[in-house]
Design an enzyme around this catalytic site. Structure first.
Site, PDB file in Angstrom:
ATOM      1  N   ASP A  43       0.457   0.400   1.910  1.00 24.71           N
ATOM      2  CA  ASP A  43       0.311  -0.949   2.532  1.00 24.71           C
ATOM      3  C   ASP A  43      -1.054  -1.512   2.023  1.00 24.71           C
ATOM      4  OD1 ASP A  43       2.326  -0.341   4.315  1.00 24.71           O
ATOM      5  OD2 ASP A  43       1.073   0.783   5.579  1.00 24.71           O
ATOM      6  N   GLY A  44      -1.742  -1.025   1.530  1.00 22.92           N
ATOM      7  CA  GLY A  44      -3.206  -1.602   0.939  1.00 22.92           C
ATOM      8  C   GLY A  44      -2.828  -2.411  -0.344  1.00 22.92           C
TER       9      GLY A  44
ATOM     10  N   ASN B 154      -3.449  -7.833   8.420  1.00 21.27           N
ATOM     11  CA  ASN B 154      -3.653  -6.880   9.216  1.00 21.27           C
ATOM     12  C   ASN B 154      -4.691  -7.103  10.234  1.00 21.27           C
ATOM     13  OD1 ASN B 154      -1.821  -4.958   8.692  1.00 21.27           O
ATOM     14  ND2 ASN B 154      -3.387  -3.496   7.759  1.00 21.27           N
ATOM     15  N   ASP B 155      -5.999  -7.222   9.862  1.00 21.35           N
ATOM     16  CA  ASP B 155      -6.952  -7.334  10.622  1.00 21.35           C
ATOM     17  C   ASP B 155      -8.284  -7.981  10.066  1.00 21.35           C
ATOM     18  OD1 ASP B 155      -8.169  -5.293   9.205  1.00 21.35           O
ATOM     19  OD2 ASP B 155      -7.237  -3.592  10.587  1.00 21.35           O
TER      20      ASP B 155
END
Length: 282
Positions: A68-69, A138-139
């Site tokens: 995911d990173g 994501n955030d």
């Protein structure tokens, strides 16, 4: 029809080199041109590697080799040029990935034939004075410098309505995609990534009334930091943090960009969540 395939590799995962070679060979065998990122080209002794931004300009699809990173590091560039990503999990969690290396032979044939759908996901952005706009899949996280232990005091306004003051160790503003990341660890809810909304999740709140909130996608979140102390740090998708001065106003809202993901069929988010969390717990 896909003609040029970007191959974007997480250089920290050296075991992924063999997977990268397979992608290159499979692309060439399916009459597609592989385009390598700079780190991968260097590792393979090739010339002409591109940055992810250049790759997004020149390719029809970007195959992302990592977890995911790695996807997060490519997402903004890909979204700016409306180029979808195909995530191949050679990392740990891989919530956003579509397949493992074993599925590559069939996937590359379907890419060439155009037998796939593109799933679009919401992104958010943050602005603050002269700070470059920060975009996240994501955030966006506000937190205190690591060498300070005091509470973070934030005043939050949503769509013109005063939500009051939040006293905590920090604040996470997450997308539905990011609901299974840091926000989840901080007690936030799990949200289907195909929804459009924003999550407001305090980190270790001091008040029992400071609870996570799910907000409509059309609202603008305004956060005013305390004029006291050294200020806070802001990080979008875990990128290098930006130091903010005390007493500033941060605005967070839905971005015009949307991240695209290659999908070959209906994979249940809830099944994937159950499996991934079970693996993570073990």
């Amino acid at each position: 029809m896909v003609k040029r395939v970007g191959v974007y590799w997480n250089s920290g995962k050296t075991h992924g080199l063999s997977v990268a070679r397979s992608v290159i060979e499979l692309a060439q065998g399916s009459d597609m041109e592989p385009v390598l990122d700079a780190a991968l080209a260097d590792a393979l002794g090739e010339r002409g590697g591109l940055s992810v931004d250049q790759m997004a300009v020149e390719c029809d699809v970007i195959v992302v080799l990592g977890g995911d990173g790695t996807i997060l590091s490519a997402a903004e560039a890909a979204a700016r040029h409306d180029v979808p990503m195909l995530g191949v999990n050679i990392g740990h969690m891989g919530f956003m990935t579509e397949l493992t290396p074993a599925g590559l032979p069939g996937a590359m044939k379907r890419l060439r034939a155009g037998e796939f759908e593109v799933e679009r996901r919401m992104m958010i952005c943050a602005s603050c004075g002269d700070m470059p706009v920060q975009t996240a899949l994501n955030d966006i996280v506000l937190y205190r410098p690591n060498d300070e232990l005091h509470l973070v005091k934030l005043h939050v306004n949503v769509g013109g309505a005063d939500m009051g003051r939040i006293m905590s160790d920090g604040l996470i503003i997450a997308t539905p995609t990011g609901s299974t990341a840091y926000s989840l660890s901080a007690g936030g809810p799990v949200v289907d990534p195909l929804l459009d909304c924003m999550l407001l999740t305090p980190i270790c709140p001091h008040s029992p009334l400071s609870r996570p909130a799910v907000l409509p996608y059309w609202e603008k979140i305004e956060i005013v930091t305390s004029p006291e102390g050294r200020g806070l740090m802001l990080s979008a998708d875990s990128r290098t943090p930006i130091a903010l001065k005390p007493g500033v106003r941060i605005e967070v809202q839905r971005s015009k960009l949307r991240a695209g993901f290659i999908r070959f069929g209906h994979n249940s988010f809830y099944d994937a969540f159950r499996v991934k969390i079970s693996e993570w717990s073990n």
